[in-house]
Design a protein around this motif. Structure first.
Motif, PDB file in Angstrom:
ATOM      1  N   PRO A  90      10.551  85.153 100.733  1.00  0.00           N
ATOM      2  CA  PRO A  90       9.408  84.425 100.174  1.00  0.00           C
ATOM      3  C   PRO A  90       9.856  83.043  99.676  1.00  0.00           C
ATOM      4  CG  PRO A  90       9.510  86.658  99.301  1.00  0.00           C
ATOM      5  CD  PRO A  90      10.784  86.427 100.067  1.00  0.00           C
ATOM      6  N   LEU A  91       9.054  82.046  99.942  1.00  0.00           N
ATOM      7  CA  LEU A  91       9.376  80.680  99.530  1.00  0.00           C
ATOM      8  C   LEU A  91       8.648  80.312  98.251  1.00  0.00           C
ATOM      9  CD1 LEU A  91       9.169  78.757 102.930  1.00  0.00           C
ATOM     10  CD2 LEU A  91      11.209  79.527 101.721  1.00  0.00           C
ATOM     11  N   ASP A  92       9.368  79.663  97.354  1.00  0.00           N
ATOM     12  CA  ASP A  92       8.750  79.130  96.144  1.00  0.00           C
ATOM     13  C   ASP A  92       8.200  77.735  96.389  1.00  0.00           C
ATOM     14  OD1 ASP A  92       9.352  81.381  94.629  1.00  0.00           O
ATOM     15  OD2 ASP A  92      11.320  80.598  94.052  1.00  0.00           O
ATOM     16  N   VAL A  93       8.646  77.089  97.460  1.00  0.00           N
ATOM     17  CA  VAL A  93       8.190  75.735  97.768  1.00  0.00           C
ATOM     18  C   VAL A  93       6.942  75.800  98.642  1.00  0.00           C
ATOM     19  CG1 VAL A  93      10.479  74.735  97.527  1.00  0.00           C
ATOM     20  CG2 VAL A  93       9.722  75.525  99.762  1.00  0.00           C
ATOM     21  N   ARG A  94       6.169  74.751  98.581  1.00  0.00           N
ATOM     22  CA  ARG A  94       4.925  74.651  99.348  1.00  0.00           C
ATOM     23  C   ARG A  94       4.918  73.319 100.096  1.00  0.00           C
ATOM     24  NH1 ARG A  94       4.889  79.283  98.785  1.00  0.00           N
ATOM     25  NH2 ARG A  94       3.631  80.540  97.423  1.00  0.00           N
ATOM     26  N   PRO A  95       3.996  73.128 101.021  1.00  0.00           N
ATOM     27  CA  PRO A  95       3.882  71.826 101.680  1.00  0.00           C
ATOM     28  C   PRO A  95       3.619  70.711 100.672  1.00  0.00           C
ATOM     29  CG  PRO A  95       2.681  73.474 102.919  1.00  0.00           C
ATOM     30  CD  PRO A  95       3.086  74.121 101.612  1.00  0.00           C
ATOM     31  N   ALA A  96       4.256  69.563 100.918  1.00  0.00           N
ATOM     32  CA  ALA A  96       4.110  68.409 100.023  1.00  0.00           C
ATOM     33  C   ALA A  96       3.144  67.383 100.582  1.00  0.00           C
ATOM     34  CB  ALA A  96       5.468  67.754  99.795  1.00  0.00           C
ATOM     35  N   TRP A  97       3.101  67.218 101.909  1.00  0.00           N
ATOM     36  CA  TRP A  97       2.254  66.209 102.533  1.00  0.00           C
ATOM     37  C   TRP A  97       2.135  66.462 104.024  1.00  0.00           C
ATOM     38  CZ3 TRP A  97       6.830  64.262 100.066  1.00  0.00           C
ATOM     39  CH2 TRP A  97       7.903  64.054 100.925  1.00  0.00           C
TER      40      TRP A  97
END
Length: 125
Positions: A90-97
């Motif tokens: 699971p990723l804690d990061v999400r799309p930024a742009w």
């Protein structure tokens, strides 16, 4: 093919350029920039194949199944851009742009509130 990434991940970057769309066979590519010192290949190094898609940009894929793995640029030798879909945890990061949206697939609608860069991405040269 098995790899690890040491440290925290940067945000996911969503690229809509025609080159990424064609290479991935999807309306966009989702990439995470990773320092080469943080990218550890645990298995499958002999299977890595590269293709210089444009001068100075190499796309690396699995020579067994053809899956795209990462790209790297000669002008950014300390960074690889890992395909986000390869990470199982699971990723804690999400799309930024979203970037290069001026060339996005006309049938794909961007309907989120992320920043949108039609001709590049933040810091693009």
């Amino acid at each position: 093919m098995r790899f690890r990434i040491k440290g925290e991940l940067a945000s996911v970057q969503v690229c809509h350029c025609a080159q990424c769309r064609h290479a991935q066979g999807t309306p966009f590519a989702t990439n995470i920039p990773v320092s080469t010192s943080a990218f550890l290949l645990d298995a499958g190094e002999a299977l890595l194949k590269g293709f210089e898609s444009t001068p100075g940009k190499e796309r690396v894929f699995c020579g067994h199944c053809g899956s795209p793995l990462f790209s790297r640029r000669a002008d950014l030798p300390d960074v690889v851009r890992i395909r986000a879909g390869l990470i199982n945890e699971p990723l804690d990061v999400r799309p930024a742009w979203h970037f290069f949206t001026a060339s996005k697939a006309n049938w794909w609608r961007i309907d989120d509130d992320l920043p949108n860069y039609p001709e590049g991405y933040p810091g693009h040269r």
